[in-house]
Each structure stands twice: as structure tokens, then as C-alpha cells.
Design a protein around this motif. Sequence first.
Motif, PDB file in Angstrom:
ATOM      1  N   LEU A  44      -4.305   0.629  -8.550  1.00  0.00           N
ATOM      2  CA  LEU A  44      -4.769  -0.214  -7.461  1.00  0.00           C
ATOM      3  C   LEU A  44      -3.834  -0.110  -6.250  1.00  0.00           C
ATOM      4  CD1 LEU A  44      -6.209  -3.766  -7.911  1.00  0.00           C
ATOM      5  CD2 LEU A  44      -4.638  -3.294  -6.035  1.00  0.00           C
ATOM      6  N   LEU A  45      -2.533  -0.138  -6.512  1.00  0.00           N
ATOM      7  CA  LEU A  45      -1.573  -0.006  -5.416  1.00  0.00           C
ATOM      8  C   LEU A  45      -1.660   1.371  -4.768  1.00  0.00           C
ATOM      9  CD1 LEU A  45       1.624  -1.765  -6.864  1.00  0.00           C
ATOM     10  CD2 LEU A  45      -0.186  -2.731  -5.440  1.00  0.00           C
ATOM     11  N   HIS A  48      -4.432   1.720  -2.355  1.00  0.00           N
ATOM     12  CA  HIS A  48      -4.188   1.038  -1.088  1.00  0.00           C
ATOM     13  C   HIS A  48      -3.011   1.652  -0.327  1.00  0.00           C
ATOM     14  CE1 HIS A  48      -6.894  -1.913  -2.852  1.00  0.00           C
ATOM     15  NE2 HIS A  48      -6.988  -2.500  -1.674  1.00  0.00           N
ATOM     16  N   ILE A  50       0.127   2.003  -1.179  1.00  0.00           N
ATOM     17  CA  ILE A  50       1.359   1.214  -1.254  1.00  0.00           C
ATOM     18  C   ILE A  50       2.360   1.931  -2.146  1.00  0.00           C
ATOM     19  CG2 ILE A  50       2.367  -0.983  -1.997  1.00  0.00           C
ATOM     20  CD1 ILE A  50      -0.374  -2.252  -1.389  1.00  0.00           C
ATOM     21  N   LEU A  71      -2.315  -7.025   0.308  1.00  0.00           N
ATOM     22  CA  LEU A  71      -3.540  -6.536  -0.327  1.00  0.00           C
ATOM     23  C   LEU A  71      -4.737  -7.295   0.226  1.00  0.00           C
ATOM     24  CD1 LEU A  71      -2.372  -6.411  -4.068  1.00  0.00           C
ATOM     25  CD2 LEU A  71      -2.839  -4.424  -2.633  1.00  0.00           C
ATOM     26  N   SER A  72      -5.904  -6.685   0.071  1.00  0.00           N
ATOM     27  CA  SER A  72      -7.130  -7.394   0.438  1.00  0.00           C
ATOM     28  C   SER A  72      -7.342  -8.547  -0.543  1.00  0.00           C
ATOM     29  CB  SER A  72      -8.325  -6.438   0.385  1.00  0.00           C
ATOM     30  OG  SER A  72      -8.549  -6.012  -0.949  1.00  0.00           O
ATOM     31  N   ALA A  75      -8.521  -7.240  -3.956  1.00  0.00           N
ATOM     32  CA  ALA A  75      -7.445  -6.553  -4.671  1.00  0.00           C
ATOM     33  C   ALA A  75      -6.408  -7.547  -5.176  1.00  0.00           C
ATOM     34  CB  ALA A  75      -6.794  -5.509  -3.771  1.00  0.00           C
ATOM     35  N   ARG A  76      -6.085  -8.543  -4.343  1.00  0.00           N
ATOM     36  CA  ARG A  76      -5.129  -9.572  -4.753  1.00  0.00           C
ATOM     37  C   ARG A  76      -5.646 -10.339  -5.976  1.00  0.00           C
ATOM     38  NH1 ARG A  76      -0.251 -10.258  -4.901  1.00  0.00           N
ATOM     39  NH2 ARG A  76      -0.115  -9.551  -2.727  1.00  0.00           N
TER      40      ARG A  76
END
Length: 222
Positions: A44-45, A48, A50, A71-72, A75-76
Amino acid sequence: LLRMHRLPEGWIAPPATRDLRELVRHRAKLVHLRTSLRQQIHALLAAHGIAIPVSDLFGVAGNQLLDRVPLSAAARTRVISLRSLLDSLDTEIDSFTKLTGKRLRGDPRYQAVQTIPGIGPVLGAVFIAEIGDVTRFPGPAQLASWAGLTPKHHESDTTVRRGRITKQGSVLVRWAAIEAAQCAGKQTRTGQRRDQIGQRRGRNIGVTAAARDLIKLVYYAL
């Protein structure tokens, strides 16, 4: 009838061993689930863009990073859910680790196998539960073969060539032997063999060779 007598003798684990196997295998499945959840957070990171500047994303510094990383909303929410599941799994894994340790407390085999460098309480429990009565194996070579740590043989009229390990037999015992070989210190017999062969033929081959030697030490310890 003659063919039947050529079949290898089977071994049925006693009830206590079967119960211990259930605990050890359940813990292994929980660890597998935890790894999957951690991989989802890493993915996930990465999706994005990150970067992760810490070596352990789930240690103290890593958790602090996850608390503040931008994060969006969706996503958060996913990260919060995954971290909550990880906390629950950590609790369950710790519980089953203690339970198996309690079951094996006082077992001389459990103490003996942990004298081998690289083997601690968790891996020791795997060896005890999965191998069971070690005397059912004629010798250490047969145990290594059962664990799938012996190389395949390719024979012709003039040559014999060894290939990759068979990976047949007990997956958990093979995993435990490889984990122990990776954890063994550089100054230990297992660590030296791992590093010496690894320098010549690659890390993975070195670890596998060391694991094959280590499982033979397990045989004698048990």
C-alpha cells in the motif's frame, strides 16, 4: 503380498505428539497470516510512492512513521484495519508460543535441541512436534531426506550430477532448519559452513547446505 512387504513402515504419532503438532502448526499459520498483512501494508505504501526509511516498519520507529505518513482517507482506513489485525495476531502468536513452551517444559529433547546454535524455543518446538520419535529414522541422513533437504540425483551411464534439494517431506521441519541456519552466528560450525559455501556458490546454496548439516545435529540431539 511381496509388494506389500517392500513398502516402508508407517508411523502413527501418539496423541500427545498430535496435540503438540496442532499447536505448532496453528502458530505457523498465524505467522503466515501476519506476514501477509505486513506485505499488504508495504504494498500500500509502495503504491502511494512512500519510501520506508526504517529497517523494521513494524518496530517503534516504523509504527511512528505509519502514524504520520500522508495517505488518502481510504488508504488510511486500510492501514488502521491492517494494524488492528496485526495487533490481534501478535497476541495470539504470543499465546501459542507460551502454550507450546509450557507443554515442552521439562522435556530433555526440547532442552537438548536448543543447545544447537540458531535454534531457540520456537524452532525447537517445531522439531520436537514434527519429527516425533527420531528413532524411526535409521540415521541422520534419512532425517535430512525426509525433511527434503537432500539434493536430487541425476544419473547417466557415465556421470552423477546433483541438482536442487527435493523439497519433499515435512515443510515445517525444512523451514525450521533453514531459519536456524540463517540465524546461526558467524563463528559457529553452521554459520561458517553457510558463509564459506555461500561465498563460492551463492547465499541460498550456502544456507541450504548449512541447514542439511544442522538437521543432522538435530537428529543426534533428539
